[in-house]
Structure formats: structure tokens, C-alpha cells
Scaffold this motif. Structure first.
Motif, mmCIF file in Angstrom:
data_model
loop_
_atom_site.group_PDB
_atom_site.id
_atom_site.type_symbol
_atom_site.label_atom_id
_atom_site.label_comp_id
_atom_site.label_asym_id
_atom_site.label_seq_id
_atom_site.Cartn_x
_atom_site.Cartn_y
_atom_site.Cartn_z
ATOM 1 N N UNK A 85 -25.427 -20.328 -68.387
ATOM 2 C CA UNK A 85 -24.749 -20.521 -67.101
ATOM 3 C C UNK A 85 -23.497 -21.373 -67.288
ATOM 4 N N UNK A 86 -23.609 -22.422 -68.089
ATOM 5 C CA UNK A 86 -22.436 -23.262 -68.366
ATOM 6 C C UNK A 86 -21.394 -22.472 -69.142
ATOM 7 N N UNK A 87 -21.830 -21.694 -70.119
ATOM 8 C CA UNK A 87 -20.885 -20.914 -70.929
ATOM 9 C C UNK A 87 -20.141 -19.876 -70.093
ATOM 10 N N UNK A 88 -20.865 -19.185 -69.190
ATOM 11 C CA UNK A 88 -20.208 -18.176 -68.356
ATOM 12 C C UNK A 88 -19.312 -18.842 -67.312
ATOM 13 N N UNK A 89 -19.718 -19.976 -66.803
ATOM 14 C CA UNK A 89 -18.885 -20.732 -65.866
ATOM 15 C C UNK A 89 -17.567 -21.106 -66.543
ATOM 16 N N UNK A 90 -17.656 -21.568 -67.770
ATOM 17 C CA UNK A 90 -16.451 -21.958 -68.507
ATOM 18 C C UNK A 90 -15.516 -20.762 -68.736
ATOM 19 N N UNK A 91 -16.084 -19.613 -69.073
ATOM 20 C CA UNK A 91 -15.274 -18.456 -69.452
ATOM 21 C C UNK A 91 -14.837 -17.616 -68.265
ATOM 22 N N UNK A 92 -15.724 -17.437 -67.276
ATOM 23 C CA UNK A 92 -15.459 -16.486 -66.200
ATOM 24 C C UNK A 92 -15.388 -17.124 -64.807
ATOM 25 N N UNK A 93 -15.784 -18.391 -64.692
ATOM 26 C CA UNK A 93 -15.810 -19.007 -63.373
ATOM 27 C C UNK A 93 -17.098 -18.701 -62.639
ATOM 28 N N UNK A 94 -17.026 -18.704 -61.311
ATOM 29 C CA UNK A 94 -18.204 -18.441 -60.494
ATOM 30 C C UNK A 94 -17.750 -17.990 -59.115
ATOM 31 N N UNK A 95 -18.688 -17.450 -58.333
ATOM 32 C CA UNK A 95 -18.397 -17.019 -56.961
ATOM 33 C C UNK A 95 -19.575 -17.378 -56.081
ATOM 34 N N UNK A 96 -19.375 -17.461 -54.771
ATOM 35 C CA UNK A 96 -20.507 -17.706 -53.867
ATOM 36 C C UNK A 96 -21.475 -16.529 -53.861
ATOM 37 N N UNK A 97 -22.719 -16.826 -53.544
ATOM 38 C CA UNK A 97 -23.723 -15.782 -53.392
ATOM 39 C C UNK A 97 -23.299 -14.747 -52.357
ATOM 40 N N UNK A 128 -10.469 -19.789 -60.282
ATOM 41 C CA UNK A 128 -9.902 -20.828 -59.420
ATOM 42 C C UNK A 128 -10.973 -21.406 -58.490
ATOM 43 N N UNK A 129 -11.948 -20.592 -58.106
ATOM 44 C CA UNK A 129 -13.035 -21.097 -57.270
ATOM 45 C C UNK A 129 -13.844 -22.147 -58.028
ATOM 46 N N UNK A 130 -14.123 -21.858 -59.305
ATOM 47 C CA UNK A 130 -14.855 -22.820 -60.123
ATOM 48 C C UNK A 130 -14.093 -24.133 -60.246
ATOM 49 N N UNK A 131 -12.801 -24.023 -60.464
ATOM 50 C CA UNK A 131 -11.990 -25.219 -60.684
ATOM 51 C C UNK A 131 -11.761 -26.012 -59.407
ATOM 52 N N UNK A 132 -11.410 -25.311 -58.329
ATOM 53 C CA UNK A 132 -10.980 -26.001 -57.115
ATOM 54 C C UNK A 132 -12.107 -26.318 -56.153
ATOM 55 N N UNK A 133 -13.063 -25.417 -56.019
ATOM 56 C CA UNK A 133 -14.096 -25.587 -54.989
ATOM 57 C C UNK A 133 -15.385 -26.189 -55.551
ATOM 58 N N UNK A 134 -15.818 -25.679 -56.723
ATOM 59 C CA UNK A 134 -17.046 -26.211 -57.324
ATOM 60 C C UNK A 134 -16.735 -27.529 -58.032
ATOM 61 N N UNK A 135 -15.726 -27.505 -58.889
ATOM 62 C CA UNK A 135 -15.164 -28.731 -59.420
ATOM 63 C C UNK A 135 -15.933 -29.430 -60.519
ATOM 64 N N UNK A 136 -16.882 -28.757 -61.145
ATOM 65 C CA UNK A 136 -17.577 -29.419 -62.249
ATOM 66 C C UNK A 136 -16.837 -29.167 -63.559
ATOM 67 N N UNK A 137 -17.018 -30.055 -64.508
ATOM 68 C CA UNK A 137 -16.423 -29.940 -65.836
ATOM 69 C C UNK A 137 -17.513 -29.489 -66.804
ATOM 70 N N UNK A 138 -17.425 -28.299 -67.366
ATOM 71 C CA UNK A 138 -18.503 -27.816 -68.244
ATOM 72 C C UNK A 138 -18.728 -28.698 -69.470
#
Length: 395
Positions: free
Chosen positions: A121-133, A204-214
Motif C-alpha cells: 500500500x505504501x509502495x503503490x501510494x508512492x508510485x501511483x497516489x491514491x483516490x477516495x473510495x 496530486x490527491x495523495x500529496x495535497x489532500x491525504x498528505x502523508x510522507x511514504x
């Protein structure tokens, strides 16, 4: 966390889970459940950290994604952000693609299936980001819950055909065929989307809205056959990416988790749930003082009729059970708190992804002894690690 189509197959594949189909796994766990368990256990909360709603992974082996995305949601809360319920199937979709690439590169000599690890999950977050359910549910063909068996059969067939190399040289098109089959079932990932009035990409959602650092997250385990406080490759079938984790002493497992909880950090947890002393229905897991095969019928029938004495666990026992397949990499969950029973024994409060169908509406109480004995790995924010251990591992 291999697909299962019956309880028999679930048992046969127990050693390589975190991939069980939920419906069959749940049925296979509760042969010793008690109708009186909730009346016999009296739990008092010590720590109960905020977390998002209970989900159901359905008939899919995506517990690793549900548990670690739930963990990220609690990380947002810890940071003072409004939590977003993230899409575990967005993560899983990219893991399936990356795993397929790895399978072909390894000429088929690596595991397939729904399974994954916490670090995925951390690896995919780092590479591809994330989206809301709400943006990506993975329900693309009329179902209301995950049901992945048909997709798994088709995508496995594609990869097996590719590895046979019928053209004698692989074309670049196989990855499009494989990804296309996944997207036919789960849906195409949006390149951009609107959430609360703002347009984002997954990155950008991962960076701006979720905001965690992998880079803030580390994965840890404990085995006697590797040097302590160093990294090693976790040799479980679902570590398809061959990630390394830190090795700590057995007692450090609960020391780290306790410290994290006290500092307000939750923990993603991978463990064996094939034990007779793990009951989903009753929401309790512990290590009985007497081995199950040596119990009387009465002891078996009373496994969950209130608190019981536990076996003393040693690092050597933990290693032996892993080596002989008694401890298997079955399931991923989310540790969110600490409680004690009427005798003062402490249990971790654990959030599961099997819906609301047990005595505690989706949560379990798991003794520290069970966590020491049956943990295969856990993942947390390194700021939750005690300073001495953090210094030892160099983080």
C-alpha cells in the motif's frame, strides 16, 4: 494476505494467504465459537484511537489493502486532517499489474493471486497516489461487493500463456491484454477526478489532500535466524516484491506497538488467523495454555467462555512455528487501541475488514501473547517507535 473456492482449498492454501476469499475463511475459523463469549469477557478500553468505518473486503483476498488503507486514514486523523475513506481496490488494481509484470519477469516462478503485503500500500501510494473510495469502488459489473474469482482465473490464464512464450519472443502487447482484463472487472482508473469541488489526479490527491510522507513508514518483524535491528527479506509468498523489513527481538513487537498507541499512532498488522484460538465470531484471539490437540472436549468447547491462562511464548517457539508452517501469513488487520479484561490482562483492539458480522461489530480483542507469537509483520509510522529501538535500526 490464493484464492479459495471452498473451505478445503482455504486450508490447503493457508500458508500463503492474506489472500483468502473472505466468505470461506470466516466459515473455517469458528468451529469452537461460544454463544456466551461476550457475556464472559468484560473489556475496559485503555486507548481507543479514532478510525474510519468498518468495511467488508467481500470475496477477495485484499485484506492487506483494506487494513493498510484504514491505517493511512487514521494517519490523516493523527495529522489533524479530515480523513478520506480511501479506495483499497485502487491500490489492489496497481498491485495486480505490478505483480503481473514481476510474474512474467520471473518466468512464472513467483506467486500470483489476490495476496499482498502491508508495504504494498505504501509502495503503490508512492508510485501511483491514491483516490477516495467514492471515486473508484472496483465494482464494475453489477455487484455490490468484491467478488474476484472469475477475474483471477482469467488474469492468471493470461499470464500463464505469456510465460509459455508462444511467439518465442514476448510482444509488448501482453501487458495491455493483462491490464485490460483487470480493468474490465474493476474499471479503469480515472486520470483526474473532482472531490469536494476540486480537481485532482491520484498523485496530486495523495500529496495535497491525504498528505502523508511514504518515507515515514517502516515494516517490522521478528525472527531468530537474522541479525537483530537489521533489514532482511521477509520470506513469505505474498512478499512478491521482495521488500525488506526490520528484524527486532520478539518482546520488542509489543513494546513498539504499545509505544505507538500511547503516542496516538495506530498500527497495520499482518498475522496468522488459522489458530483454533482465533475466533472471528466471538472477536477474541489468545494463546491457550494447553495446545489444542491436547485439550479435552470440554476445554475445546470452552475456548471462548471467558479469559483463560496463556502459554509462555519464547522467540524459539515463534521461529519454530514459522518454519514448520504452523504460523502462516494469513491476514491483514489494523490495531487501533488497547483494552483490558476483568482480570487486568491487556488486549489490542483490532479493526477487521469482514464487515459487522461478529460480536463486536467488526472489531476484535487480541492478547499481547498472540501478537508476539503469530505476527508475521507490522507497519507503522517510525515516530511511534521507542527512541532506543529507533536508534538501533537507524531510523
Amino acid at each position: 494476505m490464493k484464492y479459495t473456492f471452498s473451505i478445503l482449498v482455504a486450508v490447503l492454501f493457508v500458508a500463503t494467504n492474506l489472500t483468502f476469499a473472505q466468505d470461506n475463511l470466516v466459515k473455517s475459523l469458528d468451529s469452537n465459537q461460544s454463544i456466551n463469549s461476550k457475556e464472559k469477557f468484560k473489556f475496559t478500553e485503555i486507548i481507543n484511537l479514532e478510525n474510519t468505518s468498518i468495511k467488508s473486503q467481500g470475496s477477495s483476498g485484499t485484506c492487506w489493502s483494506y487494513s493498510t488503507n484504514s491505517f493511512l486514514e487514521s494517519e490523516m486523523i493523527k495529522q489533524g486532517r479530515k480523513p478520506v475513506e480511501l479506495s483499497p481496490i485502487f491500490t489492489a488494481r496497481y498491485v495486480y499489474v505490478e505483480k503481473g509484470k514481476n510474474y512474467v519477469r520471473m518466468h512464472g516462478a513467483v506467486g500470483l493471486g489476490d495476496g499482498g503485503a502491508l508495504h504494498d500500500v505504501i509502495n503503490m501510494y508512492r508510485k501511483y497516489g491514491t483516490v477516495p473510495q467514492s471515486v473508484y469502488t472496483g465494482l464494475n459489473y453489477g455487484t455490490t461487493k468484491n467478488k474476484f474469482a472469475e477475474m483471477a482465473s482469467i488474469t492468471t490464464g493470461i499470464l500463464e500463456a505469456v510465460v509459455k512464450n508462444p511467439n518465442e519472443t514476448l510482444t509488448p502487447n501482453w501487458i495491455n491484454a493483462y491490464s485490460g482484463a483487470i480493468d474490465a472487472y474493476l474499471g479503469k482508473v480515472p486520470q483526474s477526478f473532482t472531490y469536494e469541488g476540486k480537481t485532482y489526479t491520484p498523485q496530486s490527491f495523495a500529496k495535497e489532500r491525504v498528505g502523508i510522507n511514504p518515507d515515514d513508514y517502516v515494516e517490522i518483524s521478528s525472527f531468530t535466524d537474522y541479525p537483530y535491528y537489521k533489514k532482511f527479506t521477509l520470506l513469505v509468498p505474498d512478499n512478491w516484491s521482495f521488500d525488506q523489513v526490520y528484524n527486532v527481538k520478539m518482546d520488542d513487537i509489543t513494546t513498539i506497538i504499545d509505544n505507538a498507541l500511547k503516542k496516538g499512532f495506530t498500527v497495520a498488522w499482518a498475522t496468522d488467523v488459522s489458530e483454533k484460538s482465533f475466533s472471528w465470531k466471538n472477536g477474541v484471539a489468545y494463546v491457550p495454555e494447553t495446545k489444542y490437540d491436547d485439550m479435552t472436549d470440554q476445554q475445546k468447547n470452552e475456548l471462548f467462555d471467558g479469559p483463560k491462562p496463556e502459554m509462555t511464548i519464547t522467540p524459539e517457539m515463534r521461529q519454530q512455528d514459522f518454519d514448520n508452517y504452523t504460523t502462516t501469513d494469513d491476514h491483514g488487520m489494523h490495531i487501533v487501541g488497547l483494552a483490558k479484561d476483568q482480570n487486568g490482562k491487556e488486549y489490542y483492539i483490532v479493526k477487521n475488514s469482514w464487515g459487522l458480522t461478529n460480536d463486536y461489530k467488526g472489531y476484535l480483542y487480541v492478547t499481547k501473547n498472540f501478537v508476539k507469537f503469530k505476527t508475521t509483520a507490522f507497519l507503522l509510522n517510525k515516530n511511534g517507535i521507542p527512541s532506543g529501538i529507533r536508534k538501533e535500526i537507524g531510523e
